[in-house]
Design a protein around this motif. Structure first.
Motif, PDB file in Angstrom:
ATOM      1  N   ILE A  76       0.822  -1.224   0.000  1.00 53.47           N
ATOM      2  CA  ILE A  76       0.000   0.000   0.000  1.00 53.47           C
ATOM      3  C   ILE A  76       0.852   1.270   0.000  1.00 53.47           C
ATOM      4  CG2 ILE A  76      -1.846  -1.237   1.209  1.00 53.47           C
ATOM      5  CD1 ILE A  76      -1.159   0.473   3.702  1.00 53.47           C
ATOM      6  N   LEU A  77       2.161   1.149  -0.083  1.00 53.59           N
ATOM      7  CA  LEU A  77       3.027   2.333   0.020  1.00 53.59           C
ATOM      8  C   LEU A  77       2.856   3.297  -1.144  1.00 53.59           C
ATOM      9  CD1 LEU A  77       6.400   0.901   1.378  1.00 53.59           C
ATOM     10  CD2 LEU A  77       4.513   1.949   2.656  1.00 53.59           C
ATOM     11  N   GLY A  78       2.555   2.783  -2.300  1.00 51.20           N
ATOM     12  CA  GLY A  78       2.359   3.658  -3.440  1.00 51.20           C
ATOM     13  C   GLY A  78       3.661   4.138  -4.060  1.00 51.20           C
ATOM     14  N   PRO A  79       3.601   5.155  -4.937  1.00 55.54           N
ATOM     15  CA  PRO A  79       4.782   5.628  -5.661  1.00 55.54           C
ATOM     16  C   PRO A  79       5.856   6.171  -4.724  1.00 55.54           C
ATOM     17  CG  PRO A  79       2.755   6.508  -6.619  1.00 55.54           C
ATOM     18  CD  PRO A  79       2.378   5.868  -5.325  1.00 55.54           C
ATOM     19  N   GLU A  80       7.095   6.081  -5.179  1.00 55.77           N
ATOM     20  CA  GLU A  80       8.209   6.627  -4.414  1.00 55.77           C
ATOM     21  C   GLU A  80       8.156   8.153  -4.413  1.00 55.77           C
ATOM     22  OE1 GLU A  80      11.862   5.060  -5.951  1.00 55.77           O
ATOM     23  OE2 GLU A  80      11.163   2.981  -5.820  1.00 55.77           O
ATOM     24  N   ASN A  81       8.739   8.746  -3.391  1.00 58.32           N
ATOM     25  CA  ASN A  81       8.841  10.198  -3.293  1.00 58.32           C
ATOM     26  C   ASN A  81      10.013  10.668  -4.148  1.00 58.32           C
ATOM     27  OD1 ASN A  81       8.863  12.870  -2.557  1.00 58.32           O
ATOM     28  ND2 ASN A  81       9.446  12.526  -0.432  1.00 58.32           N
ATOM     29  N   GLU A  82       9.740  11.375  -5.211  1.00 58.36           N
ATOM     30  CA  GLU A  82      10.790  11.831  -6.115  1.00 58.36           C
ATOM     31  C   GLU A  82      11.459  13.111  -5.627  1.00 58.36           C
ATOM     32  OE1 GLU A  82      11.825  10.090  -8.577  1.00 58.36           O
ATOM     33  OE2 GLU A  82      10.262   8.554  -8.509  1.00 58.36           O
ATOM     34  N   LYS A  83      10.830  13.796  -4.661  1.00 60.07           N
ATOM     35  CA  LYS A  83      11.350  15.075  -4.171  1.00 60.07           C
ATOM     36  C   LYS A  83      12.262  14.857  -2.962  1.00 60.07           C
ATOM     37  CE  LYS A  83       7.196  16.520  -3.467  1.00 60.07           C
ATOM     38  NZ  LYS A  83       6.038  17.367  -3.085  1.00 60.07           N
ATOM     39  N   GLU A  84      12.900  15.941  -2.539  1.00 56.35           N
ATOM     40  CA  GLU A  84      13.715  15.902  -1.327  1.00 56.35           C
ATOM     41  C   GLU A  84      12.916  16.363  -0.114  1.00 56.35           C
ATOM     42  OE1 GLU A  84      17.352  18.041  -1.871  1.00 56.35           O
ATOM     43  OE2 GLU A  84      18.202  16.523  -3.196  1.00 56.35           O
ATOM     44  N   THR A  85      11.668  16.703  -0.317  1.00 61.30           N
ATOM     45  CA  THR A  85      10.782  17.133   0.761  1.00 61.30           C
ATOM     46  C   THR A  85       9.534  16.261   0.750  1.00 61.30           C
ATOM     47  OG1 THR A  85       9.730  18.737  -0.703  1.00 61.30           O
ATOM     48  CG2 THR A  85      11.593  19.526   0.624  1.00 61.30           C
ATOM     49  N   GLY A  86       8.679  16.468   1.742  1.00 62.93           N
ATOM     50  CA  GLY A  86       7.377  15.805   1.746  1.00 62.93           C
ATOM     51  C   GLY A  86       7.300  14.514   2.518  1.00 62.93           C
ATOM     52  N   MET A  87       8.430  14.090   3.139  1.00 64.65           N
ATOM     53  CA  MET A  87       8.384  12.800   3.831  1.00 64.65           C
ATOM     54  C   MET A  87       7.364  12.796   4.969  1.00 64.65           C
ATOM     55  SD  MET A  87      11.734  12.533   6.290  1.00 64.65           S
ATOM     56  CE  MET A  87      12.908  12.423   4.963  1.00 64.65           C
ATOM     57  N   PHE A  88       7.158  13.938   5.600  1.00 64.73           N
ATOM     58  CA  PHE A  88       6.169  14.011   6.674  1.00 64.73           C
ATOM     59  C   PHE A  88       4.853  14.618   6.187  1.00 64.73           C
ATOM     60  CE2 PHE A  88      10.185  14.145   9.227  1.00 64.73           C
ATOM     61  CZ  PHE A  88      10.044  12.878   9.743  1.00 64.73           C
ATOM     62  N   LYS A  89       4.915  15.694   5.428  1.00 66.00           N
ATOM     63  CA  LYS A  89       3.683  16.365   4.997  1.00 66.00           C
ATOM     64  C   LYS A  89       2.838  15.474   4.101  1.00 66.00           C
ATOM     65  CE  LYS A  89       1.983  20.719   3.102  1.00 66.00           C
ATOM     66  NZ  LYS A  89       2.362  22.040   2.545  1.00 66.00           N
ATOM     67  N   GLU A  90       3.482  14.733   3.203  1.00 65.99           N
ATOM     68  CA  GLU A  90       2.739  13.923   2.243  1.00 65.99           C
ATOM     69  C   GLU A  90       2.728  12.431   2.579  1.00 65.99           C
ATOM     70  OE1 GLU A  90       3.973  14.796  -1.781  1.00 65.99           O
ATOM     71  OE2 GLU A  90       4.482  16.858  -1.200  1.00 65.99           O
ATOM     72  N   TYR A  91       3.733  11.972   3.318  1.00 66.69           N
ATOM     73  CA  TYR A  91       3.861  10.532   3.582  1.00 66.69           C
ATOM     74  C   TYR A  91       3.851  10.202   5.082  1.00 66.69           C
ATOM     75  CZ  TYR A  91       5.152  10.098  -1.357  1.00 66.69           C
ATOM     76  OH  TYR A  91       5.155  10.142  -2.728  1.00 66.69           O
ATOM     77  N   TYR A  92       3.304  11.122   5.876  1.00 67.76           N
ATOM     78  CA  TYR A  92       3.231  10.900   7.322  1.00 67.76           C
ATOM     79  C   TYR A  92       2.501   9.609   7.676  1.00 67.76           C
ATOM     80  CZ  TYR A  92      -1.634  12.339   6.986  1.00 67.76           C
ATOM     81  OH  TYR A  92      -2.959  12.405   6.653  1.00 67.76           O
ATOM     82  N   TRP A  93       1.543   9.224   6.835  1.00 71.56           N
ATOM     83  CA  TRP A  93       0.696   8.060   7.121  1.00 71.56           C
ATOM     84  C   TRP A  93       1.490   6.747   7.104  1.00 71.56           C
ATOM     85  CZ3 TRP A  93       0.445   4.452   3.202  1.00 71.56           C
ATOM     86  CH2 TRP A  93       0.811   4.886   1.934  1.00 71.56           C
TER      87      TRP A  93
END
Length: 256
Positions: A76-93
């Motif tokens: 259920i993880l979905g696509p990888e994070n391509e950016k250097e930001t967003g690990m908490f704002k977008e992937y906190y779940w």
């Protein structure tokens, strides 16, 4: 990301989100029971306690052995994070999933390393990896040394961030506070990394080393100074920021 804001995201909506992701992946899951259990008493908990509590509820409602549970969660993880930001704002779940690996995966090293590798491409494995560094120091360091050469910047960052002796929000790694030499080969591999995201992590790791082992930290920096690349110069300057602030003569000479 403010601590208070992040804490508030671990609520009933997150429990529903996790349940729906599992159900949409075709995984049998009792959404009603999970949401009920996972949200009991959350309002009285701080962030770390909320993450751990939700992880426990999640793990308990997946009636499989550990390897199969991990495979269900990775699905259920979905696509990888391509950016250097967003690990908490977008992937906190993903944080409760990482906590499941941290809490329940110590007996299955290989499965857990595969899980951490995938998790850190989206959120972060810097906290999850630390119990493995304590229980399996040589094996885990060998994996992180490999990861320090990985094509993925998030994985390379984990190689240095995970071994930080004094990582914020995490238990200290006393073995590296006492003897930081085992983590130096990882930093060597990353000293000219093109990603600012990775550079910052390397600098923070050296900054940690300087707090407890200034001779080791200074020796490492001195070995990096000749013919330093632009990336390495930035790492050195950022690593020495506290010494420069205290007007340490040696540090000020290095960064000038």
């Amino acid at each position: 990301m403010a601590y208070k804001q992040l804490k508030l995201w671990f609520d009933k909506d997150l429990a529903v989100l996790l349940a729906d992701k599992l159900l949409m992946s075709g995984i049998p899951f009792d959404k009603t029971a999970f949401v009920h259990i996972a949200t009991q008493g959350l309002e009285d908990m701080e962030l770390k306690a909320r993450v751990a509590y939700m992880a426990d509820a999640l793990y308990q409602h997946l009636p499989f052995d550990y390897p199969e549970t991990v495979s269900k969660l990775l699905a259920i993880l979905g696509p990888e994070n391509e950016k250097e930001t967003g690990m908490f704002k977008e992937y906190y779940w993903i944080m409760p999933i990482a906590k499941c690996v941290e809490k329940y995966g110590l007996a299955d090293f290989d499965t857990s390393m595969e899980a951490i590798y995938e998790i850190t491409k989206r959120n972060t494995g810097e906290y999850t990896i630390r119990p493995f560094l304590k229980k399996y120091p040589e094996k885990t360091l060998a994996i992180l040394l490999q990861w320090s050469k990985d094509p993925n910047k998030h994985v390379r960052r984990l190689a240095s961030e995970g071994v930080r002796p004094r990582l914020p929000w995490a238990p200290k790694l006393d073995q590296f506070i006492e003897h930081p030499s085992p983590i130096l080969p990882i930093l060597e591999n990353l000293k000219d990394d093109p990603s600012k995201y990775v550079q910052k992590s390397v600098a923070n790791c050296i900054n940690d080393i300087l707090k407890d082992n200034p001779k080791t930290g200074k020796k490492l920096i001195q070995s990096w100074t000749p013919h330093a690349t632009k990336q390495r110069k930035w790492i050195i300057k950022h690593a020495l920021r506290n010494l420069v602030k205290s007007e340490d003569e040696w540090a000020m000479t290095i960064v000038m």
